[in-house]
Design an enzyme around this catalytic site. Structure first.
Site, short mmCIF file in Angstrom:
data_model
loop_
_atom_site.label_atom_id
_atom_site.label_comp_id
_atom_site.label_asym_id
_atom_site.label_seq_id
_atom_site.Cartn_x
_atom_site.Cartn_y
_atom_site.Cartn_z
N ASP A 83 24.32 -25.77 3.43
CA ASP A 83 25.02 -27.06 3.50
C ASP A 83 25.77 -27.26 2.18
O ASP A 83 26.86 -26.72 2.01
CB ASP A 83 23.98 -28.15 3.80
N ASP B 224 14.80 -29.73 10.80
CA ASP B 224 14.11 -30.98 11.11
C ASP B 224 14.92 -32.22 10.74
O ASP B 224 15.88 -32.16 9.97
CB ASP B 224 12.80 -31.06 10.33
P1 IMP Z 1 21.79 -27.39 0.79
O1 IMP Z 1 20.94 -27.18 -0.43
O2 IMP Z 1 22.57 -28.68 0.74
O3 IMP Z 1 22.63 -26.20 1.15
O4 IMP Z 1 20.81 -27.67 1.98
C1 IMP Z 1 19.99 -26.73 2.46
C2 IMP Z 1 18.74 -27.33 3.03
O5 IMP Z 1 18.90 -28.68 3.48
C3 IMP Z 1 18.38 -26.53 4.23
O6 IMP Z 1 17.47 -25.53 3.88
C4 IMP Z 1 17.81 -27.54 5.19
O7 IMP Z 1 16.42 -27.59 5.02
C5 IMP Z 1 18.41 -28.85 4.79
N1 IMP Z 1 19.55 -29.22 5.67
C6 IMP Z 1 20.86 -29.17 5.38
N2 IMP Z 1 21.62 -29.57 6.43
C7 IMP Z 1 20.75 -29.88 7.41
C8 IMP Z 1 20.92 -30.32 8.77
O8 IMP Z 1 22.01 -30.51 9.31
N3 IMP Z 1 19.77 -30.52 9.47
C9 IMP Z 1 18.52 -30.30 8.95
N4 IMP Z 1 18.33 -29.88 7.70
C10 IMP Z 1 19.43 -29.66 6.93
#
Ligand code: IMP
Ligand code: MG
Length: 195
Positions: free
Chosen positions: A120, A176
Site C-alpha cells: 500500500d 483484515d
Molecule cells: P503499507 O505499509 O502501507 O504498504 O501497508 C501494508 C500493510 O497494511 C499490509 O501488510 C496490510 O496488513 C495493511 N493493509 C494495507 N492496505 C490494506 C487493505 O486494503 N486492506 C487490509 N489491510 C491493508
C-alpha cells in the site's frame, strides 16, 4: 448460485458485510500458481550452491497467501516469521509500520524472500527490507499478493506481484478489517456502513 445472494448466508457470516468481490478465488489460485512457478524457477537458477532459502512472511496478513504459495515451491525452505502492524484496530488508514518482537537473526548468507499480503504505502516492505538487509542475506527479494495502484506502492521495489488493484480498502485471503474477514476466500470490498 452467487454466494453473495445465497439464502443460507446467516446474519453473522462475513459474506453479509461484503459489497462486492474484486478478485475471485479461482483467479487467485491461478495467479498464485503462476507466481510459484516464477519463484521456483528463479530460486533454482540461484541455487548453484547449497545456500539456504528462508521465507520471511509478515504476519498476520500474509498467512493464507504464504500457505498457498509455498505449496508451489519444491525446494527445501525455512520459514522465519516477522510481525508488523500498521492498521491497528478498526481503521482503514495506515498508522505507520511497527515491528513487534525480534526480527529473525538467522538470515546472514541466505536467500531471503519476504512475503506480504499487500503493498500500500510501501512503509512495511521498505522497513522489513531494510532490517533484513542489515542481516546481510546473500539475496533478498519481496513477494506480495496485491499492490495498490498508487504512486508510493508503484515506487516501492518488489520483485513478485500477484495483482495490481485500485486504491480501495480490501479484505479476504488473509487481509483484515479490525482483525475480521481474513477467512473470506475472495478479495472483497466491504459495504460502506461496515467501515
Ligand atoms: P503499507 O505499509 O502501507 O504498504 O501497508 C501494508 C500493510 O497494511 C499490509 O501488510 C496490510 O496488513 C495493511 N493493509 C494495507 N492496505 C490494506 C487493505 O486494503 N486492506 C487490509 N489491510 C491493508
Ligand atoms: Mg500486513
Amino acid at each position: 448460485m452467487n454466494q453473495l445472494t445465497e439464502p443460507r448466508c446467516k446474519p453473522h457470516h462475513a459474506r453479509n458485510d461484503i459489497e462486492r468481490v474484486l478478485i475471485d478465488r479461482h483467479r487467485i489460485d491461478q495467479r498464485i500458481a503462476e507466481l510459484g512457478q516464477e519463484i521456483k524457477r528463479d530460486l533454482d537458477e540461484q541455487l548453484v550452491d547449497t545456500t539456504e532459502i528462508v521465507l520471511v512472511p509478515i504476519l498476520t496478513g500474509s498467512i493464507i497467501f504464504l500457505a498457498d504459495l509455498i505449496r508451489h515451491l519444491p525446494q527445501k525452505i525455512r520459514i522465519s516469521v516477522v510481525t508488523a502492524t500498521s492498521y491497528p484496530g478498526a481503521t482503514t488508514q495506515s498508522k505507520g509500520t511497527q515491528i513487534a518482537g525480534a526480527l529473525p537473526d538467522d538470515l546472514e548468507g541466505k536467500h531471503v524472500l519476504i512475503v506480504d499480503d499487500i503493498l500500500d504505502s510501501g512503509g512495511t516492505i521498505r522497513l522489513i527490507r531494510e532490517e533484513v538487509s542489515k542481516r546481510q542475506p546473500k539475496s533478498l527479494r519481496c513477494c506480495v499478493l496485491l499492490r495498490k495502484m498508487i504512486p508510493q506502492a508503484l515506487e516501492t521495489p518488489c520483485e513478485y506481484i500477484g495483482f495490481d488493484i485500485p486504491n480501495e480498502f480490501v479484505v479476504g485471503v488473509g487481509l483484515d478489517y479490525n482483525n475480521y474477514y481474513r477467512n473470506l476466500p475472495d478479495i472483497c470490498v466491504l459495504k460502506k456502513d461496515v467501515l
